[in-house]
Design a protein around this motif. Sequence first.
Motif, PDB file in Angstrom:
ATOM      1  N   VAL A   7       0.843  -1.197   0.000  1.00 20.93           N
ATOM      2  CA  VAL A   7       0.000   0.000   0.000  1.00 20.93           C
ATOM      3  C   VAL A   7       0.881   1.251   0.000  1.00 20.93           C
ATOM      4  O   VAL A   7       0.615   2.212  -0.727  1.00 20.93           O
ATOM      5  CB  VAL A   7      -0.969   0.004   1.202  1.00 20.93           C
ATOM      6  CG1 VAL A   7      -1.743   1.314   1.285  1.00 20.93           C
ATOM      7  CG2 VAL A   7      -1.923  -1.177   1.110  1.00 20.93           C
ATOM      8  N   LEU A   8       1.942   1.236   0.791  1.00 20.45           N
ATOM      9  CA  LEU A   8       2.851   2.394   0.817  1.00 20.45           C
ATOM     10  C   LEU A   8       3.456   2.655  -0.557  1.00 20.45           C
ATOM     11  O   LEU A   8       3.547   3.804  -0.993  1.00 20.45           O
ATOM     12  CB  LEU A   8       3.958   2.172   1.850  1.00 20.45           C
ATOM     13  CG  LEU A   8       3.512   2.198   3.308  1.00 20.45           C
ATOM     14  CD1 LEU A   8       4.669   1.821   4.220  1.00 20.45           C
ATOM     15  CD2 LEU A   8       2.955   3.561   3.674  1.00 20.45           C
ATOM     16  N   LYS A   9       3.857   1.614  -1.268  1.00 26.03           N
ATOM     17  CA  LYS A   9       4.409   1.778  -2.621  1.00 26.03           C
ATOM     18  C   LYS A   9       3.354   2.318  -3.580  1.00 26.03           C
ATOM     19  O   LYS A   9       3.626   3.194  -4.395  1.00 26.03           O
ATOM     20  CB  LYS A   9       4.950   0.455  -3.155  1.00 26.03           C
ATOM     21  CG  LYS A   9       6.170  -0.039  -2.466  1.00 26.03           C
ATOM     22  CD  LYS A   9       7.394   0.542  -3.096  1.00 26.03           C
ATOM     23  CE  LYS A   9       8.617  -0.163  -2.533  1.00 26.03           C
ATOM     24  NZ  LYS A   9       9.815   0.261  -3.190  1.00 26.03           N
ATOM     25  N   LEU A  10       2.134   1.788  -3.499  1.00 25.28           N
ATOM     26  CA  LEU A  10       1.071   2.235  -4.402  1.00 25.28           C
ATOM     27  C   LEU A  10       0.664   3.676  -4.116  1.00 25.28           C
ATOM     28  O   LEU A  10       0.248   4.397  -5.032  1.00 25.28           O
ATOM     29  CB  LEU A  10      -0.137   1.305  -4.299  1.00 25.28           C
ATOM     30  CG  LEU A  10       0.085  -0.114  -4.825  1.00 25.28           C
ATOM     31  CD1 LEU A  10      -1.140  -0.980  -4.563  1.00 25.28           C
ATOM     32  CD2 LEU A  10       0.426  -0.103  -6.314  1.00 25.28           C
ATOM     33  N   ASP A  36      -7.717   2.372  -7.959  1.00 26.26           N
ATOM     34  CA  ASP A  36      -9.011   3.038  -7.865  1.00 26.26           C
ATOM     35  C   ASP A  36      -9.022   4.045  -6.720  1.00 26.26           C
ATOM     36  O   ASP A  36      -9.289   5.209  -6.929  1.00 26.26           O
ATOM     37  CB  ASP A  36     -10.123   2.006  -7.677  1.00 26.26           C
ATOM     38  CG  ASP A  36     -11.492   2.629  -7.676  1.00 26.26           C
ATOM     39  OD1 ASP A  36     -11.957   2.992  -8.766  1.00 26.26           O
ATOM     40  OD2 ASP A  36     -12.082   2.783  -6.587  1.00 26.26           O
ATOM     41  N   THR A  37      -8.727   3.582  -5.518  1.00 26.88           N
ATOM     42  CA  THR A  37      -8.779   4.474  -4.353  1.00 26.88           C
ATOM     43  C   THR A  37      -8.006   3.866  -3.191  1.00 26.88           C
ATOM     44  O   THR A  37      -7.583   2.714  -3.245  1.00 26.88           O
ATOM     45  CB  THR A  37     -10.249   4.745  -3.941  1.00 26.88           C
ATOM     46  OG1 THR A  37     -10.285   5.817  -3.003  1.00 26.88           O
ATOM     47  CG2 THR A  37     -10.906   3.517  -3.354  1.00 26.88           C
ATOM     48  N   VAL A  57      -5.955   0.453   3.064  1.00 31.17           N
ATOM     49  CA  VAL A  57      -6.175  -0.456   1.949  1.00 31.17           C
ATOM     50  C   VAL A  57      -6.063   0.292   0.626  1.00 31.17           C
ATOM     51  O   VAL A  57      -6.505   1.434   0.509  1.00 31.17           O
ATOM     52  CB  VAL A  57      -7.589  -1.101   2.057  1.00 31.17           C
ATOM     53  CG1 VAL A  57      -7.910  -1.943   0.839  1.00 31.17           C
ATOM     54  CG2 VAL A  57      -7.706  -1.923   3.316  1.00 31.17           C
ATOM     55  N   ALA A  58      -5.464  -0.358  -0.363  1.00 26.65           N
ATOM     56  CA  ALA A  58      -5.488   0.136  -1.741  1.00 26.65           C
ATOM     57  C   ALA A  58      -6.480  -0.737  -2.509  1.00 26.65           C
ATOM     58  O   ALA A  58      -6.417  -1.959  -2.428  1.00 26.65           O
ATOM     59  CB  ALA A  58      -4.106   0.030  -2.376  1.00 26.65           C
ATOM     60  N   LEU A  59      -7.396  -0.104  -3.213  1.00 31.40           N
ATOM     61  CA  LEU A  59      -8.349  -0.831  -4.045  1.00 31.40           C
ATOM     62  C   LEU A  59      -7.904  -0.672  -5.494  1.00 31.40           C
ATOM     63  O   LEU A  59      -7.754   0.451  -5.981  1.00 31.40           O
ATOM     64  CB  LEU A  59      -9.758  -0.283  -3.856  1.00 31.40           C
ATOM     65  CG  LEU A  59     -10.873  -1.043  -4.579  1.00 31.40           C
ATOM     66  CD1 LEU A  59     -11.043  -2.433  -3.972  1.00 31.40           C
ATOM     67  CD2 LEU A  59     -12.180  -0.266  -4.494  1.00 31.40           C
ATOM     68  N   ILE A  72      -5.846  -4.526  -1.602  1.00 30.47           N
ATOM     69  CA  ILE A  72      -4.467  -4.827  -1.225  1.00 30.47           C
ATOM     70  C   ILE A  72      -4.227  -4.186   0.129  1.00 30.47           C
ATOM     71  O   ILE A  72      -4.538  -3.016   0.328  1.00 30.47           O
ATOM     72  CB  ILE A  72      -3.477  -4.278  -2.269  1.00 30.47           C
ATOM     73  CG1 ILE A  72      -3.685  -4.982  -3.604  1.00 30.47           C
ATOM     74  CG2 ILE A  72      -2.037  -4.446  -1.780  1.00 30.47           C
ATOM     75  CD1 ILE A  72      -2.841  -4.433  -4.732  1.00 30.47           C
ATOM     76  N   GLY A  73      -3.683  -4.952   1.042  1.00 28.17           N
ATOM     77  CA  GLY A  73      -3.378  -4.430   2.361  1.00 28.17           C
ATOM     78  C   GLY A  73      -4.123  -5.120   3.479  1.00 28.17           C
ATOM     79  O   GLY A  73      -3.887  -4.839   4.645  1.00 28.17           O
TER      80      GLY A  73
END
Length: 92
Positions: A7-10, A36-37, A57-59, A72-73
């Motif tokens: 998530v940190l990378k994204l 997405d968000t 969370v990364a969606l 993700i996360g």
Amino acid sequence: MVYDNAVLKLLEYRGYQSPKLEITWENGKTSICEIDTFYDSDNGLELDDDKYQEYHVALVRDVLNNNQYVEIGTGENKPISYKDRENRRSNF
């Protein structure tokens, strides 16, 4: 709050117009995804429970798999690496 390394990378791509990333998962599958968000979530326990945990969370939307959304996360979907538009590959 827990921040998964993926998530940190994204988060570095936040602000780009739907960047497409080639994501490789733990099972070896590769997906082309668009971010997405990002949002905060929890593990569904009560706040006073010792095991209560919040996480970020990364969606992402898998454009090769019927535009399926993947979180993700959360610990369930583990990406291991990604490649961006400039073909830079990085591990999560």
